[in-house]
Design a protein around this motif. Sequence first.
Motif, PDB file in Angstrom:
ATOM      1  N   UNK A   1      13.468  31.671  11.441  1.00  0.00           N
ATOM      2  CA  UNK A   1      14.873  31.903  10.967  1.00  0.00           C
ATOM      3  C   UNK A   1      15.210  33.255  10.544  1.00  0.00           C
ATOM      4  N   UNK A   2      16.232  33.733  11.259  1.00  0.00           N
ATOM      5  CA  UNK A   2      16.595  35.012  10.744  1.00  0.00           C
ATOM      6  C   UNK A   2      18.237  35.009  10.069  1.00  0.00           C
TER       7      UNK A   2
ATOM      8  N   UNK B   1      13.816  36.619   6.876  1.00  0.00           N
ATOM      9  CA  UNK B   1      13.546  36.229   7.970  1.00  0.00           C
ATOM     10  C   UNK B   1      12.000  35.340   7.624  1.00  0.00           C
ATOM     11  N   UNK B   2      12.156  34.024   8.245  1.00  0.00           N
ATOM     12  CA  UNK B   2      10.730  33.115   7.979  1.00  0.00           C
ATOM     13  C   UNK B   2      11.185  31.843   8.446  1.00  0.00           C
ATOM     14  N   UNK B   3      10.383  30.877   7.968  1.00  0.00           N
ATOM     15  CA  UNK B   3      10.471  29.481   8.298  1.00  0.00           C
ATOM     16  C   UNK B   3      11.436  28.696   7.470  1.00  0.00           C
ATOM     17  N   UNK B   4      11.841  27.613   7.588  1.00  0.00           N
ATOM     18  CA  UNK B   4      12.742  26.981   6.724  1.00  0.00           C
ATOM     19  C   UNK B   4      12.248  26.962   5.370  1.00  0.00           C
ATOM     20  N   UNK B   5      11.031  26.351   5.260  1.00  0.00           N
ATOM     21  CA  UNK B   5      10.337  26.006   3.813  1.00  0.00           C
ATOM     22  C   UNK B   5      10.161  27.324   3.126  1.00  0.00           C
ATOM     23  N   UNK B   6       9.654  28.463   3.927  1.00  0.00           N
ATOM     24  CA  UNK B   6       9.621  29.662   3.217  1.00  0.00           C
ATOM     25  C   UNK B   6      10.752  30.321   2.768  1.00  0.00           C
ATOM     26  N   UNK B   7      11.849  30.189   3.513  1.00  0.00           N
ATOM     27  CA  UNK B   7      13.217  30.868   2.933  1.00  0.00           C
ATOM     28  C   UNK B   7      13.766  30.065   1.918  1.00  0.00           C
ATOM     29  N   UNK B   8      13.459  28.758   1.752  1.00  0.00           N
ATOM     30  CA  UNK B   8      14.192  27.910   0.562  1.00  0.00           C
ATOM     31  C   UNK B   8      13.081  28.388  -0.386  1.00  0.00           C
TER      32      UNK B   8
ATOM     33  N   UNK C   1      18.914  30.325   0.976  1.00  0.00           N
ATOM     34  CA  UNK C   1      18.764  29.311   0.036  1.00  0.00           C
ATOM     35  C   UNK C   1      20.151  28.922  -0.555  1.00  0.00           C
ATOM     36  N   UNK C   2      20.767  30.374  -0.792  1.00  0.00           N
ATOM     37  CA  UNK C   2      22.219  30.093  -1.179  1.00  0.00           C
ATOM     38  C   UNK C   2      23.001  29.319  -0.314  1.00  0.00           C
ATOM     39  N   UNK C   3      22.863  29.723   1.263  1.00  0.00           N
ATOM     40  CA  UNK C   3      23.680  29.196   2.318  1.00  0.00           C
ATOM     41  C   UNK C   3      23.263  27.693   2.449  1.00  0.00           C
TER      42      UNK C   3
ATOM     43  N   UNK D   1      22.814  23.946   9.200  1.00  0.00           N
ATOM     44  CA  UNK D   1      21.304  24.332   8.749  1.00  0.00           C
ATOM     45  C   UNK D   1      20.490  23.200   9.147  1.00  0.00           C
ATOM     46  N   UNK D   2      20.964  22.019   9.069  1.00  0.00           N
ATOM     47  CA  UNK D   2      20.108  20.867   9.139  1.00  0.00           C
ATOM     48  C   UNK D   2      19.482  20.832  10.604  1.00  0.00           C
ATOM     49  N   UNK D   3      20.262  21.630  11.693  1.00  0.00           N
ATOM     50  CA  UNK D   3      19.867  21.495  13.218  1.00  0.00           C
ATOM     51  C   UNK D   3      18.593  22.452  13.213  1.00  0.00           C
ATOM     52  N   UNK D   4      18.264  23.433  12.569  1.00  0.00           N
ATOM     53  CA  UNK D   4      17.350  24.511  13.021  1.00  0.00           C
ATOM     54  C   UNK D   4      16.192  24.438  11.759  1.00  0.00           C
ATOM     55  N   UNK D   5      15.933  23.197  11.096  1.00  0.00           N
ATOM     56  CA  UNK D   5      14.925  23.240  10.336  1.00  0.00           C
ATOM     57  C   UNK D   5      13.480  23.450  10.873  1.00  0.00           C
TER      58      UNK D   5
END
Length: 700
Positions: A650-651, A661-668, A675-677, A641-645
């Motif tokens: 992000x789906x 679906x959303x951006x890295x920050x939105x999903x976290x 978030x679990x992944x 997941x570090x490669x797609x921040x």
Amino acid sequence: MSGTGAGTAPRPLPGGGRPAGPGGGPAGAGGGPAGPGGGPARLPAAGQRARGGGPPWMGAGMPTEKAMNFGPSARRLIGRLRPQRRQLLAVIALAVVSVTFSVVGPKILGRATDIIFAGVIGKRMPAGSTLQQAVDAARAHGNPHLADLLAHLKVVPGVGIDFTHLGQVLLLAMGLYLAASLLGWLQGYLLNGVVQRTILKLRADVEDKLNRLPLPYFDRQPRGELLSRVTNDIDNIAQSLQQTLSQLLTSLLTVVGVLVMMMVISPLLAVIALLAIPLSMVVTKRIAKRSQKQFIAQWTHTGALNGQIEEAFTGHELVKVFGRRRDVEEAFAAKNDELFEASFGAQFVSGIIMPAMMFIGNLSYVAIAVVGGLRVASGAMSLGDVQAFIQYSRQFTQPLTQVASMANLLQSGVASAERVFDLLDAPEQTPDPATPARIADAHGRVEFEHVSFRYSPDKPLIEDLSLVAEPGHTVAIVGPTGAGKTTLVNLIMRFYELDAGRITLDGVDITDLRRDDLRGRIGMVLQDTWLFGGTIRDNIAYGDPTASSDEILAAAKAAFVDRFVRSLPDGYDTVIDAEGGNVSAGEKQLITIARAFLSNPSLLILDEATSSVDTRTEVLVQRAMAALRSDRTSFVIAHRLSTIRDADLILVMESGRIVEQGTHDELLAAGGAYHRLYHAQFAQPVADADPVASALGRGM
């Protein structure tokens, strides 16, 4: 299926899940070889055979050991000779003339025997007397058989062998046999061309068929079994046609010609010779029927064994790493024993035919010799005619024996032909539209509209999925194994057809485009790389065969291939083998990425494309791809997941559905599946390290 696209589809497992590797479709950057196979080898379990063990789909494409429908398959095989009908007519004409000369030969030699015999008898008779006086004298001395014999000979009392006449007859016979041999050689030459051109066309048809088959066909076929049909079975057909057609034609013509000559010489002896035919047919039919199933089993086991060997050789490193060499050997030995039993049975049973035919022929020969001798003694036939008839009896039984001995070749060849025809008859992918649509302004906008898809009708995978990927955006797809991530991009490439909904590229339904046009706009880089035997330059140029040297060099620099190629003795002319064994896994990945750069696609698909490169190179490649993605859509499948921040979207997929679906920050911030992944990937190593550190601390 071909195109300038930079990739091929991974092979999904039935029911969904992570594909096993590349296969089918157009070859491109990181793609699999065009045709069957690809991906990591499936190593059989201990004692497991290619059929009867393992997942149910492993043997789905294997032919069943059922009785072959010999007649239709044989007629279809012969029908493939139709384009060569002119040459075949010439072959038949030459065979007729050649056989005619050969058949007339014994009759002429019989005439030579009569000349010699008449000369020997005439020399012993008193000169000046007549033949009728000699016949009357023989009857007067109580020797009616000699009288009858002399009455049918053209004897001149007191005159010996007419060597002039004898020489003329022998020269005529020699000329006929020489002409028959030359015509037979010419016939064989023409027939060889007919067979080889037919096999050339058959191989081309099989290659074209492979390119028209849908990818699911290759998912169900073990690669070794498919290769066996394309190589071993076609070679066996060629050998069978080459060895049987000429002999079969000559043998049948010889039987007809010899039968005519025997009826002319002696109908009685001809009937005796003909009695051997029904007996021979019954024996041949019974034996051939038993060998038929054995030949089907022989070629079936050959295909299974080839598949097993190919898998073991492809994954020989894994075999050794996991210590499974003995298991592989046992599996090979079991399948090899099955092939031995089938081959031995097929060859032994069919091999009985020729000795049986020879025995029947010898019985006929003895009967003809006895009856013929009695008729010569009675004066009903000349000695030369009996000699000629005995030769004809041999010529009559010999072609029958040859036809019988060819039964095993015919059975084997038609069995192979049926396996090849099964491939040629396999359902093809839906054809491209007659009037395909065109994309006037390509940007790479992709839209899924209520898409549903499943590999197996009873196992749903993707249900009512909708999403939009805008031009210039990077869409990352994450999720657990089997969620349908790779399936999603396979559907974009049209490696599989949708069950419902549609996918559009720049507003055009992809089913309205030609497959080559669609895939020519897509660059695909897979986790499992594929390089062919050739130079590094050739492998990069695979993305665009028309590219100049400067363009190839620019793509290599953009993908950081130039950095390690410069250190090689031959640079870009370094030859790599088909497995890419003389370059590292990371270097192979960089070459496939350079191939994608060179294709200059409007849509990029990256399936764990940087998983084999080191961290520093990965950062550099990501930067280069960021420039490449300008005004292009990119689909990135990633487990790290570090490669797609920095992805625009992000789906998160689970069980074929987009759950987030959303951006890295939105999903976290949402604290859901992503978030679990994310925390499972980055927090778990820390948690696992704490007990280890504590244990080390206690140990110190």
